[in-house]
Design an enzyme around this catalytic site. Structure first.
Site, short mmCIF file in Angstrom:
data_model
loop_
_atom_site.label_atom_id
_atom_site.label_comp_id
_atom_site.label_asym_id
_atom_site.label_seq_id
_atom_site.Cartn_x
_atom_site.Cartn_y
_atom_site.Cartn_z
N ASN A 59 0.87 -1.18 0.00
CA ASN A 59 0.00 0.00 0.00
C ASN A 59 0.91 1.22 0.00
O ASN A 59 1.46 1.59 1.02
CB ASN A 59 -0.89 -0.04 1.26
CG ASN A 59 -1.70 1.23 1.44
OD1 ASN A 59 -1.79 2.06 0.53
ND2 ASN A 59 -2.30 1.38 2.61
N TRP A 60 1.06 1.81 -1.18
CA TRP A 60 2.02 2.93 -1.31
C TRP A 60 1.46 4.23 -0.76
O TRP A 60 2.19 5.23 -0.68
CB TRP A 60 2.41 3.11 -2.78
CG TRP A 60 3.13 1.91 -3.38
CD1 TRP A 60 3.53 0.77 -2.72
CD2 TRP A 60 3.53 1.75 -4.74
NE1 TRP A 60 4.16 -0.09 -3.60
CE2 TRP A 60 4.16 0.48 -4.85
CE3 TRP A 60 3.41 2.53 -5.88
CZ2 TRP A 60 4.68 0.00 -6.05
CZ3 TRP A 60 3.93 2.06 -7.10
CH2 TRP A 60 4.56 0.81 -7.17
N LYS A 61 0.19 4.24 -0.42
CA LYS A 61 -0.46 5.45 0.11
C LYS A 61 -0.21 6.65 -0.81
O LYS A 61 -0.06 6.47 -2.01
CB LYS A 61 0.00 5.71 1.55
CG LYS A 61 -0.19 4.46 2.42
CD LYS A 61 -0.07 4.72 3.89
CE LYS A 61 -0.27 3.41 4.65
NZ LYS A 61 -0.24 3.57 6.11
N HIS A 83 -9.56 1.27 4.78
CA HIS A 83 -8.29 1.46 5.50
C HIS A 83 -8.51 2.42 6.67
O HIS A 83 -9.33 3.34 6.57
CB HIS A 83 -7.23 2.01 4.53
CG HIS A 83 -5.87 2.04 5.14
ND1 HIS A 83 -5.46 3.04 5.98
CD2 HIS A 83 -4.84 1.16 5.06
CE1 HIS A 83 -4.22 2.78 6.39
NE2 HIS A 83 -3.82 1.65 5.84
N GLU A 107 -6.94 4.86 7.65
CA GLU A 107 -6.78 6.29 7.30
C GLU A 107 -8.05 6.81 6.62
O GLU A 107 -8.43 7.96 6.81
CB GLU A 107 -5.53 6.46 6.43
CG GLU A 107 -4.26 6.32 7.27
CD GLU A 107 -3.08 5.71 6.55
OE1 GLU A 107 -3.04 5.70 5.31
OE2 GLU A 107 -2.18 5.21 7.26
N GLU A 128 -5.43 -4.61 10.68
CA GLU A 128 -4.41 -3.58 10.87
C GLU A 128 -4.70 -2.80 12.14
O GLU A 128 -5.52 -1.86 12.13
CB GLU A 128 -4.42 -2.62 9.68
CG GLU A 128 -4.12 -3.28 8.35
CD GLU A 128 -3.53 -2.29 7.36
OE1 GLU A 128 -2.44 -2.58 6.84
OE2 GLU A 128 -4.11 -1.23 7.13
N GLY A 151 2.37 2.64 10.66
CA GLY A 151 3.30 3.75 10.48
C GLY A 151 3.99 4.20 11.75
O GLY A 151 4.60 5.26 11.80
N SER A 154 3.36 -1.75 10.34
CA SER A 154 4.81 -1.79 10.53
C SER A 154 5.43 -3.16 10.22
O SER A 154 6.38 -3.58 10.89
CB SER A 154 5.17 -1.33 11.95
OG SER A 154 4.75 0.02 12.16
N GLY A 212 2.79 -1.03 4.29
CA GLY A 212 2.82 0.37 3.94
C GLY A 212 4.25 0.84 3.70
O GLY A 212 4.82 0.64 2.62
N GLY A 213 4.85 1.44 4.71
CA GLY A 213 6.18 2.05 4.59
C GLY A 213 7.21 1.16 3.92
O GLY A 213 7.94 1.61 3.03
P1 PGA Z 1 2.75 0.55 7.60
O1 PGA Z 1 1.28 0.73 6.96
O2 PGA Z 1 3.30 -0.74 7.08
O3 PGA Z 1 3.51 1.76 7.14
O4 PGA Z 1 2.55 0.52 9.10
C1 PGA Z 1 0.42 -0.36 6.78
C2 PGA Z 1 -0.88 0.10 6.20
O5 PGA Z 1 -1.38 1.15 6.62
O6 PGA Z 1 -1.46 -0.58 5.32
#
Ligand code: PGA
Length: 250
Positions: free
Chosen positions: A9-11, A94, A96, A166, A172, A212, A233-234
């Site tokens: 997930n590159w956001k 998600h 977010e 999640e 993050g 994470s 994500g990251g």
């Molecule tokens: P993260 O994000 O790996 O940066 O914690 C995961 C996500 O929000 O899908």
């Protein structure tokens, strides 16, 4: 029996050139991973990344969509547009989207049904906040999100839906759920699936862990019996890290 599924997930990160380069790097090494892989770029670059992964084993996903096929919905992308661009998956609900954009289970449920209606496979996210965990409400919160976001799916649809657990406090933040914490919630979700559908169907559904995930913790997390992959994500923004997470599973 359940094939592992790792999605990046590159956001809202990377420009066009960076997105294409990352997709190409992932695709070049993807054949070695004993898992299904997908990349989910920012919406403006889905088209460019689609070209980069076409004909490879890396699938394309979007990070969000609206539930109507077209119309006066300024700023939104429709499921038919995402299918047109070559998307196979769409991340829905998600944390977010829930926290920053006010998405509720009812809206996420409409999007989930729209995904199936137009030919996309949803990755539906659930997860508790730190406050909810500390108040002992994790199962209640995740259970409510499960029931609300996934309401009314047929057996066939549920079987090919991916659930991403999640925990909000792990996204993050560098704080990962321990393998035991993840497994506990994943097993609970599997039980909810069994109670709502059948044991046989529950055993087919892939439940990703997200929050994470990095090369150093991926193996232990994904060796848990009910953890069937990761939503990253990251660490998905660097090809080496993302591929190392996938390689952990080989
Ligand atoms: P993260 O994000 O790996 O940066 O914690 C995961 C996500 O929000 O899908």
């Amino acid at each position: 029996m359940r094939r592992l599924f790792i999605a990046g997930n590159w956001k809202m990160n990377l420009n066009r050139a960076e997105s294409v380069a990352l997709a190409e790097a992932v695709a070049a090494a993807a054949g070695k991973a004993d898992a299904d892989l997908a990349v989910c770029p920012a919406t403006p670059y889905v088209d460019a990344v689609s070209g980069a992964v076409r004909g490879t084993s890396v699938a394309l996903g979007a990070q969000n969509m609206y539930f109507e096929a077209k119309g006066a919905f300024t700023g939104e992308a429709s499921p038919t547009m995402l299918v047109d661009l070559g998307c196979k998956y769409v991340i829905l609900g998600h944390s977010e989207r829930r926290a920053i954009f006010g998405e509720c289970d009812e809206l996420i449920n409409k999007k989930t049904h729209a995904a199936f209606q137009y030919g996309l496979l949803p990755i539906v996210c659930v997860g508790e906040t730190l406050e909810e965990r500390e108040a002992g409400r994790t199962e209640e919160v995740v259970g409510r999100q499960f029931a609300g976001s996934l309401a009314g799916l047929s057996d066939e649809q549920m079987a090919v839906t991916t659930i991403a657990y999640e925990p909000v406090w792990a996204i993050g933040t560098g704080k990962t759920a321990s393998p035991e914490q993840a497994e506990e919630v994943h097993a609970h979700l599997r039980k909810l699936l069994t109670d709502t559908y059948t044991e046989q169907l529950a055993q087919q559904v892939r439940i990703q862990y997200g929050g994470s995930v990095k090369p150093s913790n991926a193996k232990e997390l994904m060796s848990q019996p009910n953890v069937d992959g990761a939503l990253v994500g990251g660490a998905s923004l660097a090809a080496d890290d993302f591929l190392a997470i996938a390689a952990c599973l080989a």
